[in-house]
Structure formats: structure tokens, C-alpha cells
Design an enzyme around this catalytic site. Structure first.
Site, PDB file in Angstrom:
ATOM      1  N   SER A 139      54.267   1.936  57.554  1.00  0.00           N
ATOM      2  CA  SER A 139      54.177   0.641  56.892  1.00  0.00           C
ATOM      3  C   SER A 139      54.860  -0.416  57.786  1.00  0.00           C
ATOM      4  O   SER A 139      54.548  -0.498  58.970  1.00  0.00           O
ATOM      5  CB  SER A 139      54.793   0.735  55.494  1.00  0.00           C
ATOM      6  OG  SER A 139      54.512  -0.418  54.730  1.00  0.00           O
ATOM      7  N   ARG A 200      56.874  -7.137  42.231  1.00  0.00           N
ATOM      8  CA  ARG A 200      56.864  -5.716  42.576  1.00  0.00           C
ATOM      9  C   ARG A 200      55.755  -4.971  41.827  1.00  0.00           C
ATOM     10  O   ARG A 200      55.130  -4.060  42.370  1.00  0.00           O
ATOM     11  CB  ARG A 200      58.225  -5.094  42.270  1.00  0.00           C
ATOM     12  CG  ARG A 200      58.321  -3.613  42.561  1.00  0.00           C
ATOM     13  CD  ARG A 200      58.186  -3.299  44.051  1.00  0.00           C
ATOM     14  NE  ARG A 200      58.420  -1.885  44.316  1.00  0.00           N
ATOM     15  CZ  ARG A 200      58.488  -1.347  45.526  1.00  0.00           C
ATOM     16  NH1 ARG A 200      58.319  -2.112  46.598  1.00  0.00           N
ATOM     17  NH2 ARG A 200      58.703  -0.059  45.694  1.00  0.00           N
ATOM     18  N   ASP A 276      43.961   3.615  51.431  1.00  0.00           N
ATOM     19  CA  ASP A 276      44.964   2.564  51.680  1.00  0.00           C
ATOM     20  C   ASP A 276      44.310   1.182  51.549  1.00  0.00           C
ATOM     21  O   ASP A 276      43.425   0.835  52.317  1.00  0.00           O
ATOM     22  CB  ASP A 276      45.555   2.777  53.080  1.00  0.00           C
ATOM     23  CG  ASP A 276      46.797   1.931  53.340  1.00  0.00           C
ATOM     24  OD1 ASP A 276      46.947   0.872  52.715  1.00  0.00           O
ATOM     25  OD2 ASP A 276      47.605   2.340  54.185  1.00  0.00           O
ATOM     26  N   HIS A 306      48.287   3.233  50.104  1.00  0.00           N
ATOM     27  CA  HIS A 306      49.287   2.946  51.133  1.00  0.00           C
ATOM     28  C   HIS A 306      50.521   3.836  50.971  1.00  0.00           C
ATOM     29  O   HIS A 306      51.150   4.224  51.952  1.00  0.00           O
ATOM     30  CB  HIS A 306      49.673   1.467  51.040  1.00  0.00           C
ATOM     31  CG  HIS A 306      50.526   0.988  52.172  1.00  0.00           C
ATOM     32  ND1 HIS A 306      50.057   0.902  53.466  1.00  0.00           N
ATOM     33  CD2 HIS A 306      51.818   0.562  52.218  1.00  0.00           C
ATOM     34  CE1 HIS A 306      51.025   0.432  54.254  1.00  0.00           C
ATOM     35  NE2 HIS A 306      52.099   0.230  53.525  1.00  0.00           N
ATOM     36  N   ASP A 307      50.868   4.153  49.734  1.00  0.00           N
ATOM     37  CA  ASP A 307      52.047   4.987  49.473  1.00  0.00           C
ATOM     38  C   ASP A 307      51.885   6.431  49.924  1.00  0.00           C
ATOM     39  O   ASP A 307      52.829   7.227  49.788  1.00  0.00           O
ATOM     40  CB  ASP A 307      52.400   4.974  47.976  1.00  0.00           C
ATOM     41  CG  ASP A 307      53.409   3.875  47.633  1.00  0.00           C
ATOM     42  OD1 ASP A 307      53.880   3.191  48.565  1.00  0.00           O
ATOM     43  OD2 ASP A 307      53.720   3.714  46.444  1.00  0.00           O
TER      44      ASP A 307
END
Lengths: 328, 328
Positions: A139, A200, A276, A306-307
Site C-alpha cells: 500500500s 474511515r 483491489d 486492497h486489504d
């Protein structure tokens, strides 16, 4: 394990032109001093706690990958990690980064991923480390790893870049722009924690995938309620621990990130995941072509978006092992 | 063209239990009174202006599809459109929908897509229309079309559902939840226009696709700036024309949407696009299977994501023509 905060005895010139006088860098180092060093870097909310000691309550963000016999095998490598410039840790930020000049976004300083790479090089000087065996970044850390490879090639054998491109994609920039707009609204209204929580929650929607959310929450007649509760929970938890200025600063830093892949001479291994949303597969394929023959690309299937660099422990472990074996 | 506002002489019972006394419905009708009627419904920000007269300044949201010789051919069909209950138009909203009881989200009334379908049936009564040849709905309108097919099968030959599923996906619910959190923050802070603008910017990120943003904004070294300017522009434009309460109300209505496909006996044609982040292809394939043999599914390639129902005029036109030809 050793850790500490070094105060550089030299000024650091940022890409913005600002000169940081004696910046402080918070770092953590694990393993035998005779072994070659691997630097690891994670997302904007990750720092030097890539691993933790047994006495620490929280696990490190890459705990599964680092240790004796793990992918980053501390029997073979020393591991170094640091807190980002302008981030949530104990490393310095540039002037105005924490709102001391006011909350007008125009007054917030820019931090380039190149600045993070230069800071890492300064940290190596301070710790007496001449050269890295590898910079393994995921990332935001993957962007910094690219900058380190471009700017400090003589100090690096090879880099591994996971879930990171050479520039932000316009849609991912859009998602982050909205997050920063929410944070700005929160600052102006004195609703900081609420704004960080909302931003968030949005970030979590972009870090995961439709497939993962559907698998996880589609158990009842109304799958909506649990997805919203999950996002609220993630947001509130993050708001308790993360500084709004660090969020603004590093979010913008991602969007300002730009590396000329042609300027990278050090071999780079790339890895990514098909779901992603932040770093789409098409971008990694393009980056691989731009990097040329010194680059490999490993694409894996995942529902975690993405995680996946955190969640797909086996796939990431395989990528890291192959990368580090290629060094020897 | 005729248009007007009818005040029903009967109360309308909503799914929430509330009884709306003499609700008002704003509608628009085009074409020869002897022709069969097609009802069209669009997204939560669309209303009866599916088409406009030459004397009106703005184009209708489906202007390209409606008119003599167009896909919804007014030589063959009359076309009806209406403003949604609790929406931005002149149709009634339920008690408390416009903040008269306060801005606590718990006080906002729920509007079910079934309520919109029942309202449409009441509108047909008021206009003396016994039966629809078709209900052609896209996005939110596609959810209402499914509800109409399930609840009023005797009043409908067939439905065409474009970019809409039988329930919200958890990730799309997440995106909308964040939008509503932003709107709630704006209401609490007295920053309504700013919050609507931010929420709409987020919505635009979900309505388009990575491919479209990348194609459109990746022209310079820093593609970020123009994507953010575009989102700010879209947000500010929307904030000038759209009511925050309508946004909250219909956004929640999407997330509460749930149709049992097995309860739909009327034939349904489905259409969707491969880049739709809100209604993913996997959901349309599942819905088609649940609807059984009376259903067709047309999937098309597009870079426009969910907005393809507006942007892919040729593909949508083809789907509508094929659907309407199958009626004859």
C-alpha cells in the site's frame, strides 16, 4: 528487539522546499546485527509496529509475516520499520501538518512519498546500515519502496511492492478526496472524531470488495444492517487512535505520489490482488511493462480487495518468500 | 403533453403503518390517449421530467429514449412518469420526512419501494388508466418496477428492470450509509449544502467506474486534480437543486428495498452493465435465476458503471426496443 527515536544531526530537505531541522524518526529493529536488513512499510495507518513483542497488547500489522521461520525470516534477515513523516506515530511532521497554522487545507503542508524514502535513507545512516537487502512495502509502503528504489538505488538490492502503483488512479483519488472533504467539514464544525469515523468507514468500503461484503453480510433478509454496523464500528475504533492531521496529510501524499518507473534501475517484484479497488490489476500490468525485464508480477485471487496485503496471509507469505529467496 | 398534481381522494397506507391522508402525486403524461401506457422511473434524483418539452430549459433524464421514433416510441405508446414519494419533486412525503420533527435519523420515516409502487397504482386509478403495457425502471425505478410487478400483477403486462436488483448489496449499502452519515453531520452542523455536495461526490464515485475515471482524467502527470475538480463540481451542482431530506429518505429506501423474486409472476426483462459497482453482474445473474423462465437478462459492456443506464444510450435503446417489441 531494539527501538528508539533518532534525532538526525542533519537537516532534511522536503520536496516542498521546506527544510526540516533535525527531524526525529521513530523506528524498530529486530534480529541479529550481522544479518542483512529488510525494511518493511505498510499503509498510512501502519507504522513501526509491523511486529510486536509478546509483552505488547496489540499484534503488529504484519505479525504473521515477520519472525523466526516466517516469510520475513528473522533467522536470515534483520527487519526494520519506522513511523511515517507526518503520520500517526512519533516521527516528525512538517511545519503546519498538525494544524498549528490553522485548518485551511491550503495551509497543510505536502509530504511526498519521496520524502518518506529520503527519511528512510537518513534513518539507515543514523543506524549505521549501509544497504538494504530489500524494501518490502505494501500500500503506501509500496509507493515509498518505489521512491526508495528510484532515489537510493545504491542502498538497495531489490524491492517488493505489494498493492501499490506508480501513481494514484483517478477513482481512488476521488474516494480519498471525499474522505478529506469529510475531515475538513469535521475540523470546521468541531466534530473531529465523528468526521474521522465517517471518513474511515468510507475508506473501509474501498479497501474491501463487493464479493467480501456480500459473503460476510448477506446472511439474513436484510444484509444492510450488519454492513453499516461494521463500518460504524471500524470508523469509531479508528477515530479513537488516529490523528485527523495524519489522516489528511498521508491521504494527500498518496494522491500526490508519482514515480517514473523508467527511473527505477533496481529490480522490483510486484504483487497484487484481482479485487483491489485502489490499485487495479490493469495498473499493475501497466507498471510491470514500464519497469521492464527487471520486474516480476504476481497476481492472486482474493475477495479482500486492497486489504488482501493484510488478510491473505498465505498468498503474501508466498510472494515474500519467493522474493527473498531470489536475493540469495 | 399533459401534466399535473393529483390529490388522491383515498388514504394511502405505507409499509411503515403510516396512513397518508389524501397524498398528492406529481405526474407527466405524453402521447395519444388511445395508445397503451408505459410507465418510466429513474434514479432517486430523477422524477417526472423523464422527457421535457422544447420550451423547457433542461433536457429530461431519459430524453434520448422517449419520443416519436425513439425507443419508447410515442407513436406506439403513451408515456407516464411521476415524482417519487418523499423525493425532490412535488409529490407528498410521509410525516417527518422533511425534518419537521427534528433531524434525528431515528425520527425520519421509512419509505419502502413497495410504497412507491402502490403510489403508482393509485396514480393509474386517478388518471383512469387500467393497465400498463410495461413499467420500465432503471436504478431506483427498477426496484419500484419489481415491486409493482409483485404487488399489482393484474395491472401490468411486463416489466423492464435496468441496473436494479431485488435487494441492495452490502457494499453499496455501505457507500450509501457513509453518504447519509455525511448528510447527518451537515444537518447537525448547519452545513447542509456542503454535506449534500460531499455526499453527491461520493455517490458519483460509485455511479461511475475505475475505467471511466482513468480514461477521462489520466491525461497529465497528475490526473488527480481534474477528478477532484469534477467531483466538487458535480457535488456543488447537485447541492443547489436537491433537498437533503429527499436524499436521506430515498437513499435509505434503496437500502430497505427487498422483493421476493419468486412472488413476481409477471414476465420481467433484466438489463445491466459489467462495470456497475452498485448492481454487480453477479446479482443480476442470481436474480434472473430466481425469477425463472419468464425472465431474460441482457448484459452489456460499458465503462460507465451504474450510470450506463443514462450514458449508454444505444445499448439502453436496444434493450428497450427489444422489450417493447416482445409485447406486441
Amino acid at each position: 528487539m531494539r527501538e528508539g527515536i533518532v534525532e538526525l544531526d542533519q537537516p532534511l530537505r522536503l520536496m516542498s522546499g521546506e527544510i526540516l531541522d533535525k527531524p526525529r524518526i521513530s523506528w524498530r529493529l529486530l534480529g541479529d546485527p550481522h544479518l542483512p536488513v529488510v525494511l518493511v512499510g505498510g499503509g498510512i495507518s501502519a507504522g513501526k509496529q509491523a511486529w510486536t513483542d509478546v509483552c505488547e497488547s496489540a499484534k503488529g500489522w504484519w505479525q504473521a509475516q515477520i519472525g523466526p521461520g516466517q516469510a520475513v525470516d528473522t533467522n536470515c534477515f534483520r527487519v526494520l520499520a519506522f513511523d511515517y513523516l507526518g503520520g500517526n506515530g512519533e516521527t516528525t511532521g512538517p511545519t503546519g501538518w498538525n494544524g498549528e497554522n490553522g485548518n485551511d487545507p491550503a495551509l497543510f503542508p505536502a509530504i511526498d512519498t519521496a520524502d518518506q524514502a529520503d527519511l528512510a535513507a537518513c534513518l539507515l545512516n543514523a543506524l549505521g546500515i549501509d544497504r538494504l537487502a530489500s524494501f518490502i512495502g505494501a500500500s503506501y509502503g509500496g509507493m515509498v519502496a518505489q521512491q526508495f528504489a528510484a532515489r537510493h538505488p545504491q542502498r538497495l538490492n531489490k524491492a517488493l511492492v505489494i498493492c501499490a502503483g506508480h501513481e494514484a488512479t483517478p477513482l481512488a483519488t476521488g474516494w480519498r478526496h471525499v474522505q478529506r472533504q469529510v475531515l475538513g467539514l469535521g475540523l470546521d464544525c468541531g466534530e473531529v472524531a465523528r468526521a474521522v469515523s465517517i471518513a474511515r468507514s468510507l475508506a473501509m468500503c474501498t479497501y474491501r470488495s463487493d464479493r467480501e461484503f456480500s459473503k460476510r453480510f448477506a446472511t439474513g433478509v436484510n444484509p444492510a444492517s450488519s454492513a453499516t454496523a461494521y463500518l460504524d464500528h471500524c470508523g469509531a475504533h479508528f477515530a479513537r487512535r488516529f490523528n485527523i492531521y495524519a489522516y489528511l496529510c498521508l491521504s494527500q501524499s498518496i494522491d500526490d505520489h508519482h514515480v517514473q518507473p523508467q527511473e527505477i534501475s533496481v529490480p522490483v517484484d510486484l504483487a497484487g490482488f484481482n479485487s483491489d479497488q485502489i490499485v487495479p490489476v490493469r495498473q499493475l500490468i501497466a507498471l510491470r511493462q514500464l519497469l521492464g525485464s527487471k520486474c516480476s508480477l504476481t497476481l492472486s485471487d482474493s475477495i479482500y480487495g486492497h486489504d488482501a496485503f493484510l488478510k491473505e496471509e498465505n498468498a503474501v507469505s508466498g510472494v515474500i518468500r519467493e522474493h527473498l529467496e531470489s536475493l540469495q
